[in-house]
Write a protein that holds these residues in place. Structure first.
Motif, PDB file in Angstrom:
ATOM      1  N   SER A   5       0.830  -1.192   0.000  1.00  0.00           N
ATOM      2  CA  SER A   5       0.000   0.000   0.000  1.00  0.00           C
ATOM      3  C   SER A   5       0.870   1.249   0.000  1.00  0.00           C
ATOM      4  N   VAL A 218      -6.169   6.408  -9.214  1.00  0.00           N
ATOM      5  CA  VAL A 218      -7.403   6.653  -8.473  1.00  0.00           C
ATOM      6  C   VAL A 218      -8.602   6.624  -9.410  1.00  0.00           C
ATOM      7  N   HIS A 222     -11.596   4.033  -9.074  1.00  0.00           N
ATOM      8  CA  HIS A 222     -12.846   4.651  -8.621  1.00  0.00           C
ATOM      9  C   HIS A 222     -13.875   4.754  -9.740  1.00  0.00           C
ATOM     10  N   HIS A 249      -2.596  12.960  -5.955  1.00  0.00           N
ATOM     11  CA  HIS A 249      -2.697  11.954  -7.019  1.00  0.00           C
ATOM     12  C   HIS A 249      -1.679  10.841  -6.838  1.00  0.00           C
ATOM     13  N   GLN A 250      -1.974   9.721  -7.511  1.00  0.00           N
ATOM     14  CA  GLN A 250      -1.018   8.632  -7.683  1.00  0.00           C
ATOM     15  C   GLN A 250      -1.089   8.219  -9.148  1.00  0.00           C
ATOM     16  N   ALA A 260      -3.562  -2.101  -9.238  1.00  0.00           N
ATOM     17  CA  ALA A 260      -4.238  -1.348  -8.182  1.00  0.00           C
ATOM     18  C   ALA A 260      -5.557  -2.030  -7.824  1.00  0.00           C
ATOM     19  N   VAL A 263      -8.739   2.049  -3.422  1.00  0.00           N
ATOM     20  CA  VAL A 263      -8.406   3.444  -3.133  1.00  0.00           C
ATOM     21  C   VAL A 263      -9.222   3.898  -1.927  1.00  0.00           C
ATOM     22  N   LEU A 281      -4.308   9.987   0.882  1.00  0.00           N
ATOM     23  CA  LEU A 281      -4.820   9.207  -0.256  1.00  0.00           C
ATOM     24  C   LEU A 281      -4.042   7.892  -0.294  1.00  0.00           C
ATOM     25  N   VAL A 283      -3.568   3.967  -1.761  1.00  0.00           N
ATOM     26  CA  VAL A 283      -3.828   2.997  -2.827  1.00  0.00           C
ATOM     27  C   VAL A 283      -3.180   1.667  -2.459  1.00  0.00           C
TER      28      VAL A 283
END
Length: 287
Positions: A5, A218, A222, A249-250, A260, A263, A281, A283
Motif C-alpha cells: 500500500s 485513483v 474509482h 494523485h497517484q 491497483a 483506493v 490518499l 492505494v
C-alpha cells in the motif's frame, strides 16, 4: 511477495500534523510507502517515524515546501534535485526548494517519486484588485507554475524511462496542485476560473498521462464518478459538506496501475480531528 500500500499526504506542516495525531494515523493505517508533502520545517526538526526509514528533502525555503518518502524497508537508492540535479532546462530555479524526491524500493521493482508542485495563480489579465483572495501579483505565480509544467514534463518522462530501463515500474505521488477532471472538484463549473482547474492546468495533466506513459490510478479504480476528494478549505463548512478538490494523485506506469486494487481517502470524522487541510490518499496494489 504480498501486495503493498502507498499513501500520499500533504501534511501542511509535519510538526503540526504530528501534534494532531499523524503518528497514530501512521501506526493504524500502516502503509508500506508514505509520500509526505509540505514538511515546512528543517530536516533536523522532522523527527523519526517508528518502523520506517525516511528519505527527506526539506528544501532551503524557511517554513515552506519539503518532501519525504517513508518506506518499511530502507530504499535501494534515493535521489532528489540537490543530490541529483534535474536535467530538464527550467527546473534549476526549483531544485533547492524541497519539491521532489524519489526512491528505488529495495523489496520490489518499483521507483516511487514524491512531488509537491508549485501553487499557481491567475494570469495577469484575469486578476482584479478587490476581486481576489490573494493580492494581485501581475501573473507571477501563474507564470511560475507554467514554467514548472513545461520543464517537469520532460524530467518526468526521463525519470519514467530510466526506471523502465532498470526493470522498474514508476509511481508518481503527491500534491500536484491540479484537479484533472470535473469529478475531482465539487463545483467544477465555478472552478474553471480558479488556479488548479484552469484549462492550462488540465491540459498539462492530459499531457503527462497516456496508455503507455502514466495512468491515474485513483480514477482507474474509482471509475468515472464524482470524487474521491482529498482537500477541503479550513474555512466555513467545506469539510462538513464535503465541498472540496482532489489535487493529490497517484500516477503509475501501466503495469503497476493494472495491479491497483483499492483506493481510500482517510478523511477524518469531524473538523476537530483533522490532521491537515488535505487527507491521506491510500492505494493498495496487488502482485
Amino acid at each position: 511477495m504480498t501486495g503493498f500500500s502507498v499513501a500520499s499526504f500533504n501534511v501542511n506542516g509535519i510538526r503540526a500534523a504530528r501534534r494532531r495525531g499523524f503518528d497514530k494515523w501512521l501506526a493504524e493505517r500502516s502503509p508500506d510507502v508514505v509520500g509526505i508533502q509540505e514538511l515546512r520545517c528543517p530536516e533536523s526538526e522532522v523527527g523519526e517515524f517508528a518502523g520506517y526509514a525516511a528519505a527527506i528533502d526539506a528544501g532551503s525555503v524557511a517554513g515552506r515546501n519539503g518532501v519525504a518518502l517513508l518506506t518499511r524497508v530502507p530504499p535501494a537508492a534515493v535521489r532528489n534535485w540537490v543530490t541529483h540535479p534535474p536535467k530538464a532546462r527550467g527546473l534549476n530555479e526549483f531544485a533547492g526548494q524541497g519539491r521532489y524526491i524519489e526512491v528505488d524500493l529495495a523489496d520490489r521493482a518499483v521507483t516511487v517519486a514524491c512531488l509537491y508542485l508549485p501553487k499557481g495563480g491567475l494570469p495577469a489579465e484575469r486578476q482584479k484588485a478587490g476581486g481576489m483572495r490573494d493580492k494581485p501579483d501581475g501573473g507571477a505565480k501563474y507564470e511560475r507554475k507554467q514554467r514548472f509544467f513545461a520543464a517537469f514534463t520532460k524530467e518526468l518522462n526521463r525519470n519514467r524511462l530510466a526506471a523502465r530501463r532498470a526493470g522498474r515500474d514508476f509511481l508518481l505521488i503527491g500534491d500536484l496542485n491540479v484537479a484533472h477532471t470535473r469529478h475531482d472538484v465539487t463545483n467544477w463549473r465555478a472552478a474553471r476560473g480558479m488556479d488548479g482547474f484552469l484549462l492550462e492546468d488540465r491540459e498539462w495533466f492530459d499531457e503527462i498521462l497516456g496508455a503507455r506513459r502514466l495512468v491515474d490510478v485513483v480514477r482507474r479504480v474509482h471509475g468515472d464518478l464524482p470524487g474521491p476528494l482529498t482537500w477541503w478549505s479550513w474555512a466555513g463548512e467545506s469539510f462538513r459538506k464535503d465541498v472540496g478538490w482532489r489535487v493529490d494523485h497517484q500516477l503509475a506506469t501501466p503495469g503497476l496501475a493494472a495491479r491497483a486494487r483499492g483506493v481510500v481517502v482517510d478523511k477524518e470524522p469531524s473538523p476537530a480531528q483533522r490532521l491537515s487541510d488535505h487527507a491521506p490518499l491510500v492505494v493498495t496494489f496487488g502482485d
